[in-house]
Design an enzyme around this catalytic site. Structure first.
Site, short mmCIF file in Angstrom:
data_model
loop_
_atom_site.label_atom_id
_atom_site.label_comp_id
_atom_site.label_asym_id
_atom_site.label_seq_id
_atom_site.Cartn_x
_atom_site.Cartn_y
_atom_site.Cartn_z
N ASP A 88 0.84 -1.20 0.00
CA ASP A 88 0.00 0.00 0.00
C ASP A 88 0.87 1.24 0.00
OD1 ASP A 88 -2.31 -1.39 0.05
OD2 ASP A 88 -2.62 -1.24 2.21
N LYS A 138 -3.10 2.24 -3.00
CA LYS A 138 -4.48 2.38 -2.55
C LYS A 138 -4.54 3.38 -1.41
CE LYS A 138 -6.60 -1.27 -0.69
NZ LYS A 138 -7.54 -1.07 0.40
N MET A 177 -8.15 7.50 9.74
CA MET A 177 -8.60 8.18 8.52
C MET A 177 -9.54 9.33 8.88
SD MET A 177 -9.26 4.84 6.16
CE MET A 177 -9.70 3.65 7.41
N1 SAH Z 1 -3.95 -0.97 9.10
C1 SAH Z 1 -3.54 0.37 9.49
C2 SAH Z 1 -4.63 1.37 9.24
C3 SAH Z 1 -4.93 1.58 7.79
S1 SAH Z 1 -6.06 2.86 7.51
C4 SAH Z 1 -3.12 0.33 10.97
O1 SAH Z 1 -3.30 -0.66 11.64
O2 SAH Z 1 -2.57 1.33 11.41
C5 SAH Z 1 -4.99 4.24 7.22
C6 SAH Z 1 -5.00 5.15 8.40
O3 SAH Z 1 -4.14 4.68 9.40
C7 SAH Z 1 -4.47 6.56 8.09
O4 SAH Z 1 -5.47 7.37 7.51
C8 SAH Z 1 -4.14 7.03 9.48
O5 SAH Z 1 -5.29 7.40 10.21
C9 SAH Z 1 -3.60 5.77 10.11
N2 SAH Z 1 -2.13 5.68 10.02
C10 SAH Z 1 -1.41 4.81 9.30
N3 SAH Z 1 -0.08 4.99 9.52
C11 SAH Z 1 0.00 6.00 10.43
C12 SAH Z 1 1.09 6.62 11.10
N4 SAH Z 1 2.36 6.28 10.88
N5 SAH Z 1 0.81 7.62 11.98
C13 SAH Z 1 -0.46 7.98 12.25
N6 SAH Z 1 -1.51 7.39 11.65
C14 SAH Z 1 -1.29 6.42 10.76
#
Ligand code: SAH
Length: 458
Positions: A246, A268, A381
């Protein structure tokens, strides 16, 4: 990278060292590991150097242009700046690559620190920035790479043609992985012949195996810091044939992928409808069906807002095996950055992971529960939905002063933490650039300290 590392074939090549003292001897010792023809030119030589005659040729006078005819490399190692500079000019005129010992700026090539398990050789360079660091890395590798690695690699090299009876790709790699990880080291205790016998037995066993069917590992890449990968994730990245990742997976993590692997970014977005989901499913199925070991790399934990089920269903439908490797979700990394707990006795006994988006747009949640005093919610998100979330929470009785902590790019070098209130949430969210977790109900640790101590004492 200013200096590009290469391994130069010095078999039969001519290498000239200008100098006869300690610096020349240090280079000579390294070069003696190769099969180069070595000449040293200097008015006088240390006895340790002379002892290497006739393996090396000694010319008892300062280096001259004629000494460099047909030479591949020249080292200026006289420990005299003016003399080294003179050799450098001669080298350049002769079109030979020059190294001036301890003079990075004057050198066309540099000799790295070396960990020698011939034929396995590790070269470490810091472009002159941190020789101490290079030595530390060398010491660490020296202790980590078993001394017998070279012997195994040498015997293995002699067996490569035989191993070509195995189909290229995963089958051949599995064979070699088993040899170097387990079978080889344990056989070596009984001698080199035992290692050769082990290779024969191992090969017969692997040849008898059905070709490994392709399968997919859903690997959680964590929030960004490569050190937050699990050991399993590291291992799988190292074995993958194809990696499909991703947008949020960091470069630092992609650098850990096996060099020969095909890397496909599916770009994505983490929210909203994604036109490419069915393309991603098709990609996974097609690669695995061809026998590839596919790693589907997802940011954070693969099972949280990662649309995992769409992909696993597609694989089930195609009869392809898969497994999920759990990982650190961004809410955990965000809380760690804040030094906060996500649950706490006396404050919240449950924690909600919420997304403010679904396929249709803004998504509803149990707003009354989220608005309750003490409730903690990790909003994923949430940037675009900040105003929507704020409106719903206020409507359901939340205080406009509700604490909100936002962590952007959690665990990454550019991690930023922001403290705000529900009232100011849309304003704060508008400033965000990177991925962010919005922690509803959390405040800075210091402000909460007294309150926490009181609660824990109860
Ligand atoms: N599977 C991922 C979430 C995917 S949805 C998890 O477990 O974290 C994508 C969202 O994850 C982003 O919009 C944001 O809200 C969050 N996200 C992903 N990486 C991040 C990071 N390094 N710092 C803060 N938020 C993050």
């Amino acid at each position: 990278m200013q200096h590009f590392p290469i391994f130069l074939n010095l078999r039969g090549a001519h290498v000239v060292i200008g100098g006869g003292g300690d610096a020349a001897f240090a280079k000579l010792r390294l070069l003696l590991k190769t099969e180069a023809r070595i000449t040293l030119c200097a008015p006088a030589f240390l006895p340790e150097i002379s002892a290497f005659r006739p393996r090396v040729t000694l010319v008892r006078r300062p280096l001259l242009g004629c000494d460099l005819h047909g030479a591949r490399l020249v080292y200026a190692a006289t420990e005299d700046d003016a003399e080294d500079a003179r050799i450098r000019v001669i080298g350049q005129q002769a079109g030979v690559l020059v190294n001036v010992v301890d003079n990075l700026a004057a050198s066309e090539f540099i000799t790295p620190a070396i960990v020698d398990r011939d034929p396995v050789v590790v070269a470490i360079g810091t472009e002159g920035a941190a020789p101490v660091l290079a030595r530390k890395i060398k010491a660490r590798l020296e202790s980590e790479l078993p001394a017998e690695l070279g012997t195994l690699a040498r015997i293995g090299k002699g067996f490569r043609a035989m191993a070509e009876h195995l189909p290229k790709g995963a089958a051949r790699r599995d064979f070699w992985a088993e040899f170097y990880d387990r079978a080889g080291p344990s056989a070596l205790a009984a001698g080199e012949d035992a290692v050769r016998e082990t290779l024969d037995t191992l090969l017969s066993r692997h040849l008898a195996k059905d070709p490994a069917p392709g399968h997919v590992d859903f690997v959680s890449a964590g929030p960004g810091d490569p050190e937050l990968l699990t050991l399993k994730a590291r291992k799988l990245l190292d074995r993958a044939d194809v990696v499909i990742h991703d947008r949020l997976v960091s470069i630092g993590i992609l650098e850990l992928v096996r060099r020969e692997a095909q890397i496909i970014g599916v770009g994505k977005e983490g929210y909203g409808p994604s036109a490419s989901q069915s393309d991603i499913n098709t990609l996974l199925v097609n690669h695995a069906a061809q026998g590839a070991h596919v790693v589907r790399l997802k940011g954070g934990d693969a099972s949280i807002f990662g649309r995992l089920d769409e992909e696993t269903h597609a694989l089930d439908a195609a009869g392809i095996g898969w497994q999920v490797i759990p990982g650190v979700t961004s809410a955990s990394a965000a809380a760690a950055g804040l030094g906060q707990s996500l649950t706490r006795r006396g404050r919240n006994r449950d924690l909600r992971l919420v997304t403010a988006h679904d396929m249709q747009g803004f998504a509803e949640a149990d707003w009354r529960a989220l608005a309750a005093p003490g409730a903690i919610t990790a909003l994923y998100m949430g940037k675009r939905a900040a105003r929507f979330v704020q409106g719903r929470l206020l409507m359901h009785g939340a205080s406009p002063n509700m604490d909100v902590a936002i962590v952007e790019s959690a665990s990454c070098p550019d991690e930023t933490r922001l403290q705000t209130t529900l009232n100011d949430l849309p304003h704060a969210a508008a400033k965000l650039r990177g991925p962010a977790i919005i922690l509803l109900g959390l405040s800075p640790r210091r402000a909460q300290q007294t309150q926490t101590e009181t609660e824990l004492a109860l």
